[in-house]
Design an enzyme around this catalytic site. Structure first.
Site, mmCIF file in Angstrom:
data_model
loop_
_atom_site.group_PDB
_atom_site.id
_atom_site.type_symbol
_atom_site.label_atom_id
_atom_site.label_comp_id
_atom_site.label_asym_id
_atom_site.label_seq_id
_atom_site.Cartn_x
_atom_site.Cartn_y
_atom_site.Cartn_z
ATOM 1 N N ARG A 1 29.549 21.942 -25.028
ATOM 2 C CA ARG A 1 30.292 21.879 -23.777
ATOM 3 C C ARG A 1 31.633 22.606 -23.884
ATOM 4 O O ARG A 1 32.044 23.322 -22.972
ATOM 5 C CB ARG A 1 30.507 20.400 -23.405
ATOM 6 C CG ARG A 1 31.023 20.146 -22.006
ATOM 7 C CD ARG A 1 31.210 18.653 -21.812
ATOM 8 N NE ARG A 1 29.973 17.907 -22.018
ATOM 9 C CZ ARG A 1 29.115 17.589 -21.058
ATOM 10 N NH1 ARG A 1 29.357 17.952 -19.822
ATOM 11 N NH2 ARG A 1 28.029 16.904 -21.332
ATOM 12 N N HIS B 1 25.527 25.950 -27.595
ATOM 13 C CA HIS B 1 25.311 25.109 -26.417
ATOM 14 C C HIS B 1 26.477 24.179 -26.109
ATOM 15 O O HIS B 1 26.511 23.578 -25.039
ATOM 16 C CB HIS B 1 24.063 24.240 -26.613
ATOM 17 C CG HIS B 1 24.271 23.141 -27.624
ATOM 18 N ND1 HIS B 1 24.187 23.355 -28.976
ATOM 19 C CD2 HIS B 1 24.573 21.824 -27.467
ATOM 20 C CE1 HIS B 1 24.423 22.233 -29.614
ATOM 21 N NE2 HIS B 1 24.660 21.272 -28.729
ATOM 22 N N GLU C 1 24.654 7.594 -38.863
ATOM 23 C CA GLU C 1 25.531 8.766 -38.972
ATOM 24 C C GLU C 1 26.952 8.412 -38.548
ATOM 25 O O GLU C 1 27.581 9.059 -37.728
ATOM 26 C CB GLU C 1 24.996 9.949 -38.152
ATOM 27 C CG GLU C 1 25.573 11.289 -38.606
ATOM 28 C CD GLU C 1 25.080 12.462 -37.770
ATOM 29 O OE1 GLU C 1 24.192 13.177 -38.239
ATOM 30 O OE2 GLU C 1 25.605 12.662 -36.653
ATOM 31 N N ASP D 1 26.958 10.664 -31.867
ATOM 32 C CA ASP D 1 28.132 10.881 -31.029
ATOM 33 C C ASP D 1 27.821 11.202 -29.574
ATOM 34 O O ASP D 1 28.681 11.706 -28.859
ATOM 35 C CB ASP D 1 28.967 12.032 -31.612
ATOM 36 C CG ASP D 1 28.158 13.320 -31.775
ATOM 37 O OD1 ASP D 1 27.069 13.438 -31.171
ATOM 38 O OD2 ASP D 1 28.623 14.221 -32.500
ATOM 39 N N GLU E 1 32.209 14.284 -27.935
ATOM 40 C CA GLU E 1 31.578 13.620 -29.072
ATOM 41 C C GLU E 1 32.560 12.900 -29.992
ATOM 42 O O GLU E 1 32.259 11.810 -30.507
ATOM 43 C CB GLU E 1 30.760 14.644 -29.870
ATOM 44 C CG GLU E 1 29.486 15.085 -29.188
ATOM 45 C CD GLU E 1 29.676 16.217 -28.194
ATOM 46 O OE1 GLU E 1 28.683 16.675 -27.612
ATOM 47 O OE2 GLU E 1 30.843 16.657 -27.998
ATOM 48 N N HIS F 1 19.424 27.190 -24.827
ATOM 49 C CA HIS F 1 19.544 25.845 -24.253
ATOM 50 C C HIS F 1 19.174 25.876 -22.768
ATOM 51 O O HIS F 1 19.327 26.893 -22.086
ATOM 52 C CB HIS F 1 20.981 25.351 -24.430
ATOM 53 C CG HIS F 1 21.153 23.874 -24.295
ATOM 54 N ND1 HIS F 1 21.312 23.254 -23.083
ATOM 55 C CD2 HIS F 1 21.194 22.892 -25.229
ATOM 56 C CE1 HIS F 1 21.446 21.952 -23.270
ATOM 57 N NE2 HIS F 1 21.382 21.711 -24.563
#
Length: 368
Positions: A207, A205, A118, A96, A132, A238
């Site tokens: 967004r 992490h 996936e 993604d 994603e 991260h």
């Protein structure tokens, strides 16, 4: 001879694509080309080195504070030349990411078949996870092969009108990676530091969690260590400067919390294997941890991996401080619940996904 190109650019993609690269390179019927975009740079290199894979092309798009606009445009501009030179029979993208989306779009423009590894994971909320969920759905429109990790993912694709004969349930290639990375004799200074404690491994992490949601997550983690002296927390932080700033302001200087640099894939998998509990907003960890018998609390509003929740291995706890704190406290205090999550069935495969995908691509397996 079938020309197969694999394109990926982030650390999570690499962890799941490297076992497939290795499998395909071991097939005499396949000519394999690996192109990395460098959407992540140092973190991507860690994984490639861990699997001893040298890419044939590196687009090196990584820029400090890059935006989604820049990532997408730079990949489109740079990958065209590679695709036109290599003329692959099929290009494999994973999951993604913006790398997967931009590469699939470039292949569509050039009418090159795409295999989506996936495939079929969905929340059906286009802004969660962001970007994603959008990326996955668009790749699903473009793809010629849909390598779904679970039956639920296959059902999602069929409900969207995808051709059933192009959908293959393979398991998740991330489980394949664990077979080669987790080691009984592994040791690390931070694991030595945590001996005698209940270790929580933390990763945050995403967004959509930046800002106040992330502060709430970190405040909950701090409260846990304040009220549970038996707990220690390790957070491989991260590289995103905003993540580091927020983490440092809330968790920095805490005696029983260690903010450490990102771990390579071998280190991280072995940290997971030795943790008592995992708190994460990651996608891949939701699949990997159940294979290791580790309860996972998912720090997100929704998950495209409901199989783990349904099996009891995952608990979706959201991003609110109080809810996270209560969920972790209950899991630490309730041995019956902890053991039930730890022993839940892993719905994400048996470690043979890469072999199945290679067989399908090379015409050796027609079973969906």
């Amino acid at each position: 001879m079938k020309n197969i190109m694999l394109v990926f650019g982030t650390r999570p993609e690499a962890i799941k694509m490297c076992p497939l690269v290795t499998e395909l390179r071991g097939r005499k019927e396949a000519r394999v080309c690996v192109c990395v975009t460098g959407q992540h740079k140092s973190m991507l290199k860690q994984v490639l080195d861990g699997f001893s894979i040298n890419p044939d092309y590196d687009l090196s798009i990584m820029k400090e504070k890059q935006t989604l606009f820049e990532i997408t445009v730079n990949i489109l501009n740079k990958i065209r030349q590679v695709l036109e030179k290599e003329k692959p029979d099929v290009v494999l993208v994973h999951g993604d990411t913006s790398t997967a989306f931009a590469c699939a779009l470039a292949c569509f423009y050039l009418q090159i078949p795409v295999g989506h590894v996936e495939a079929g994971l969905r929340t059906y909320d286009i802004y969660s996870p962001y970007p994603e969920e959008f990326n996955r759905q668009v790749i699903g429109i473009i793809a010629n092969y849909h390598f779904a990790p679970t039956e639920k993912a296959r059902e999602n694709l069929i409900s969207e009108g995808k051709n059933p004969s192009a959908i293959f349930v393979t398991g998740n290639t991330g489980i394949d990676a664990l077979k080669t990375t987790v080691r009984a004799d592994y040791s690390h200074e931070f694991l030595t530091w945590s001996l005698g404690s209940r270790l929580i491994l933390l990763t945050v992490h995403r967004r959509e969690n930046l800002g106040e949601p992330m502060r709430q997550i970190f405040r909950a983690v701090k409260r846990i260590t304040d009220t549970h002296p038996e707990v220690k927390v390790i957070y491989p932080i991260h590289l995103n400067p905003r993540v580091r700033e927020i983490a440092g302001s809330v968790l920095g200087g805490e005696e029983r919390i260690r903010l450490i640099e990102p771990l390579d894939v071998i280190d991280f998998h072995n940290f997971m294997a030795r943790a008592d509990l995992i708190l994460t907003d990651s996608g891949g960890i939701q699949e990997e941890a159940p294979s290791l018998g580790k309860p996972v609390l998912v720090l997100r509003k929704s998950t495209e991996r409901p199989e783990g929740v349904d099996s009891g291995a995952l608990l979706l706890v959201g991003i609110e401080e109080e809810r996270i704190y209560e969920a972790v406290t209950r899991l630490l205090d309730d041995n019956v619940l902890y053991d039930r999550m730890r022993s839940a069935d892993n719905p994400y495969g048996d470690g043979e996904a890469s072999r199945r995908i290679a067989d399908i691509l090379l015409g050796k397996n027609e079973n969906k």
